[in-house]
Each structure stands twice: as structure tokens, then as C-alpha cells.
Design an enzyme around this catalytic site. Structure first.
Site, PDB file in Angstrom:
ATOM      1  N   SER A 242      16.031  -9.181  -6.634  1.00 51.94           N
ATOM      2  CA  SER A 242      15.188  -8.850  -5.489  1.00 51.94           C
ATOM      3  C   SER A 242      16.087  -8.396  -4.342  1.00 51.94           C
ATOM      4  O   SER A 242      17.299  -8.570  -4.396  1.00 51.94           O
ATOM      5  CB  SER A 242      14.401 -10.082  -5.055  1.00 51.94           C
ATOM      6  OG  SER A 242      15.316 -11.079  -4.621  1.00 51.94           O
ATOM      7  N   LYS A 243      15.462  -7.854  -3.308  1.00 42.47           N
ATOM      8  CA  LYS A 243      16.230  -7.399  -2.145  1.00 42.47           C
ATOM      9  C   LYS A 243      17.058  -8.538  -1.563  1.00 42.47           C
ATOM     10  O   LYS A 243      18.235  -8.378  -1.270  1.00 42.47           O
ATOM     11  CB  LYS A 243      15.261  -6.893  -1.069  1.00 42.47           C
ATOM     12  CG  LYS A 243      15.111  -5.394  -1.136  1.00 42.47           C
ATOM     13  CD  LYS A 243      14.689  -4.833   0.193  1.00 42.47           C
ATOM     14  CE  LYS A 243      14.856  -3.329   0.124  1.00 42.47           C
ATOM     15  NZ  LYS A 243      13.861  -2.586   0.774  1.00 42.47           N
ATOM     16  N   ARG A 244      16.426  -9.683  -1.426  1.00 46.65           N
ATOM     17  CA  ARG A 244      17.084 -10.842  -0.839  1.00 46.65           C
ATOM     18  C   ARG A 244      18.302 -11.235  -1.672  1.00 46.65           C
ATOM     19  O   ARG A 244      19.302 -11.709  -1.180  1.00 46.65           O
ATOM     20  CB  ARG A 244      16.085 -12.004  -0.795  1.00 46.65           C
ATOM     21  CG  ARG A 244      16.587 -13.261  -0.121  1.00 46.65           C
ATOM     22  CD  ARG A 244      15.394 -14.164   0.160  1.00 46.65           C
ATOM     23  NE  ARG A 244      14.717 -14.542  -1.084  1.00 46.65           N
ATOM     24  CZ  ARG A 244      15.039 -15.620  -1.790  1.00 46.65           C
ATOM     25  NH1 ARG A 244      16.004 -16.401  -1.396  1.00 46.65           N
ATOM     26  NH2 ARG A 244      14.384 -15.908  -2.895  1.00 46.65           N
TER      27      ARG A 244
END
Ligand code: GLU
Length: 473
Positions: A242-244
Site C-alpha cells: 500500500s502507499k503507507r
């Protein structure tokens, strides 16, 4: 002698160069370097709506920043459409492809029927053996590849092993659309062949394409390149990245203050290994890189590991080199431009002098920049809350008695300054911290900094005494 290795990195410029793409590029680059071959760059810009010039620039800039060079000019896949059409016509002329006149309604019906019968959706071969004289008037046909229906297609993958796909699972692929535009799998095969690519290294999500592409190579009588489909990158928890968890463009990593050398080291470990080695130079990577040691299971991206590795690289980079890295970084960093404006030769000299102390604590160039900020600060310094508190809670008085002691030190040098301050603390019955804290607050405006005596030395006598005086008025 076998022919020299030619690899290629073939990104679609529909977004920025993300971390998975950078890893693919690194593997192609490392393999080419290792074998004394070359890596080519092909921009797969056939999706005219989603491809942008900004994305092409970001890819080129990202690769350049990472130090992954390619040979020659980047090839535009869109620019080669005429050649792709030519190959489609050639397959047609040889009977290895055929014109299909199915209307959208017919294809919809085909799809609905397959769905109702719970079968995978496949083209049913309506026009495969039909006489072209039966073609409906006014319909522009597509060209479909005449895929083998019996037997199986084998992809002898250097990473995934022998992958066998029954031909009944691969239907007659459209290779040329009715508007004359080639489709993806045809373009890739023609380009890889024409560019002389010997080794394809790319994400495992292209494995099904590899089977279709293999069929086209065989139909054209072309040699199939060696294939290596590398595992995907997952997050630290094993879920899709994910982006995180790091699914970001390379430029984001640059802005977060990672060094290209640390990135290369870290990315190499995502799916490839050399024994238990975690830290190795790019030279070692090139020396060791092979396809056999690419694993099959998804790699896990872990920010904490990358950060620690980057800290290691920062500590081990020679001071002058690190100073240059910091200077190059400033235009890309938040608040970096203001520092750049004050970066004259005197400031550079101060930074260089401060570097041994600064680099001990910094895991990223952002942290390095922040801890160097005190050098750039203009008088009177704006103190942060904690520093203000320290000065207010007796810090000013402590400095008042300390300043004459410090200004009497003949050699403005960390060691002598430390000895003088320690002697003063002892004589006054004070803990060293009671003096070091207000010194730090007054000299840096913060409550954390590199070693305070180094700070004194680096600032120089005049600037240091002026900053102290600002707080005891
Ligand atoms: N353009 C494709 C992508 O960005 C890669 C195609 C290939 O490597 O064959 O996923």
C-alpha cells in the site's frame, strides 16, 4: 561464444516510476552489468490516453537518480506501430493470423454464453476457418493470431521454472485492432525481437503474457528470449504493497532523503539474495548478481529496514561526498531552498566541519538537513518550545557565568572548550547537563543537536558568542 546479453526495462509511462518498477530496472541493469552486456530502455507509450510526457520525464529522472543507465536513446513503442502492423500483415500472409469480422454484439453474446455456462471467456473461433468472402460489407475487421489449439505452450522461466500452459486456455488473441493499432502482446514481441533483447526480466504479473508472446515468437520463427519473471513486492505484513507501506514513486524516496546507493542495496534484496549478505556495495551487487538467486516468493518491503540501511550508508559516506549529496538534495527537500540560498563557501566549510557529528545521528538526508539547520539560522535564533523553557528555567543565568569562561579559551576547538566548561561545572558544583542544555538551546535553538562542543567549534568563536549573548541579555 554466446551472444552478449541485452536486457531491457520497459515501463508504461502512465504513472511515476514506482518502487516495483525501480526494482525491475535494477535487476535488468545488474544482470547486464554482471554479464558485460547492455540494458535498453523502452517506453511503452501505446496507451495514448494514459501516457504522459511528465511520466516519461519522471521515469528518466528516477532511473538517472538511481544510477541505472541504459544504452542508446529510449525507444518509443508507439513510434514503432508501423513495424508492428507490418508483422501482423506478415502473420496474416502466412496464414498464422486471420481477419475477424465479429461485431461488438456478437462478442457480447459470446461473453454472455460463456458466463452462463460458467466457462472462462474466450473467443470461440468464429472467423478462424471461415472464408473471407463471407465477410460482411462495411465492417472493419481485427486481425487475430491463429493460436495453436492442441498441445501446450512452455515458458522455461529462469525464476519460475518450467511453466506449462495448455493451449486450449489461450484463445486467438487480437494482434491488430480494427483501427489499425497493434495490441500490447504483439508490440512487445516485435520490439524485443528487433531490439535484440536476449533476456526479459519483469514482474510475475506478466507470466500469462509470456505464454502468448512465446506463441508469437514461434509463429514468426524468432528465438524466444530467456525469461525471468520476478516475484511481486508486498508490504511488511504480507499484504499487497500500500502507499503507507511504500508503494510510492521513486521521487518520493528521493524527497524522503534516501541515498541512491542505499536504495540500490535495499532494492536488490527485494527478491534476490547473496547468502545472508544484507549490506553490499553496488560493485559487489554487479559481481554477484545472477538469475538463479532470485526467489519465487513475494518480497517484503519494510521501511524500517530501508531507513536503517540508509543510516548505515550515511555514516559510511566520506564527509565531502555526503556534503555534496546534501547539497544536491536541498532542491528536492521541503525547506531546502531557503538553506540553498545561504549556502556560500563559508557555510560549506562549516557544514563539512560539522559533518562527522551530524552524520552519526541521521538516518536520512532529511534528518541530516534538519540537524544542520542550526548552522543556517539567523540571529537572534528562534528557539523551539523546549529550548525556550530551558533558557527560562535558569538557563540564562547559567550562561551568564559561563560566557566569560568560554570566551577566555584561547584555542577555539572542541576539546579545549569541553575542558573549560567541565572545569567550570566542577568549580560551581553543577552537573555538566545544567550547562550543556542551555548552551545547546542558545546555540541551536533546539534541545537536541550534535555534540555541543562540536557545535561550538563549528559555529566559530564570533557567531557562537553572539548567539550566547542573545540569550543572556
Ligand atoms: N510495460 C509493462 C509494464 O510496465 C512491462 C512489459 C514488459 O516488461 O514486457 O508493466
Amino acid at each position: 561464444m554466446s551472444s552478449p546479453v541485452v536486457t531491457r526495462f520497459a515501463p508504461s509511462p502512465t504513472g511515476f516510476l514506482h518502487i516495483g518498477g525501480a526494482r525491475t530496472a535494477l535487476f535488468n541493469w545488474a544482470y547486464a552489468q554482471h554479464t558485460g552486456g547492455t540494458m535498453l530502455l523502452r517506453i511503452e507509450d501505446t496507451d495514448r490516453e494514459r501516457s504522459t510526457a511528465a511520466a516519461i520525464d519522471a521515469i528518466i529522472e528516477g532511473l538517472t537518480w538511481l544510477g541505472l543507465g541504459w544504452a542508446g536513446e529510449p525507444v518509443s513503442q508507439f513510434g514503432r506501430a508501423a513495424r508492428h502492423r507490418q508483422v501482423a500483415e506478415e502473420l496474416l500472409a502466412q496464414g498464422k493470423a486471420y481477419r475477424c469480422y465479429c461485431s461488438p454484439a456478437e462478442l457480447d453474446a459470446m461473453r454472455a454464453k460463456a458466463e452462463a455456462e460458467k466457462r472462462p471467456i474466450r473467443y470461440d473461433g468464429t472467423w478462424r476457418d471461415r472464408d473471407p468472402s463471407e465477410a460482411p460489407a462495411g465492417v472493419k475487421p481485427v486481425i487475430r493470431f491463429r493460436a495453436p489449439q492442441e498441445g501446450e505452450t512452455v515458458v522455461d522461466d529462469r525464476v519460475q521454472g518450467r511453466v506449462v500452459i495448455p493451449n486450449k486456455d489461450l484463445d486467438d488473441l487480437i494482434i491488430l485492432r480494427s483501427d489499425g493499432n497493434p495490441t500490447y502482446n504483439l508490440s512487445v514481441v516485435v520490439d524485443d525481437h528487433d531490439m535484440g533483447v536476449t533476456h526479459i526480466i519483469r514482474g510475475v504479473d506478466h507470466l500469462t503474457n509470456a505464454a502468448r508472446q512465446t506463441q508469437i515468437y514461434l509463429a514468426m520463427g524468432w528465438r524466444v528470449p530467456e525469461m525471468s519473471h520476478i516475484p511481486l513486492i508486498h508490504g511488511p505484513d504480507g499484504a499487497k504493497l500500500s502507499k503507507r507501506h511504500g508503494a510510492l514513486g521513486v521521487e518520493a524516496y528521493r524527497a524522503m532523503g534516501y541515498l541512491p546507493a542505499a536504495m540500490r542495496n535495499y532494492l536488490a534484496r527485494l527478491g534476490w539474495s547473496h547468502g545472508d549478505d544484507e549490506i553490499f556495495s553496488t560493485e559487489q551487487l554487479v559481481e554477484w548478481f545472477n538469475l538463479e538467486s532470485i526467489g519465487k516468493s513475494p518480497a517484503r518491503f519494510d521501511f524500517a529496514k530501508l531507513e536503517n540501511l540508509n543510516g548505515h550508508y550515511i555514516r559510511h559516506t566520506p564527509d565531502a561526498e555526503l556534503l555534496q549529496a546534501l547539497i544536491d538534495f536541498l532542491p528536492h527537500a521541503e525547506g531546502g531552498k531557503a538553506m540553498l540560498g545561504r549556502l556560500d563557501d563559508a557555510m560549506k566549510a562549516k557544514l563539512l566541519k560539522a559533518m562527522p557529528g551530524l552524520k552519526e545521528r541521521a538516518k536520512t538526508l532529511v534528518e541530516l538537513m534538519k540537524s544542520a539547520q542550526f548552522l543556517f539560522a539567523a540571529r537572534p535564533l528562534a528557539l523551539d518550545e523546549k529550548a525556550k523553557q530551558i533558557i527560562a528555567d535558569g538557563g540564562a543565568e547559567a550562561l551568564k557565568s559561563l560566557v566569560p569562561v568560554i570566551s577566555a579559551v584561547p584555542h577555539w576547538q572542541a576539546h579545549d572548550l569541553e575542558a573549560a566548561v567541565k572545569a567550570h561545572a566542577e568549580a560551581a558544583g553543577l552537573k555538566l547537563g545544567k550547562l550543556a542544555q542551555p548552551l545547546r538551546a542558545a546555540l541551536t535553538g533546539a534541545s537536541v543537536s550534535p555534540g555541543i562542543f562540536d557545535v561550538l567549534e563549528v559555529l566559530g568563536r564570533e557567531e557562537a558568542l553572539d548567539r550566547l549573548a542573545d540569550q543572556v541579555r
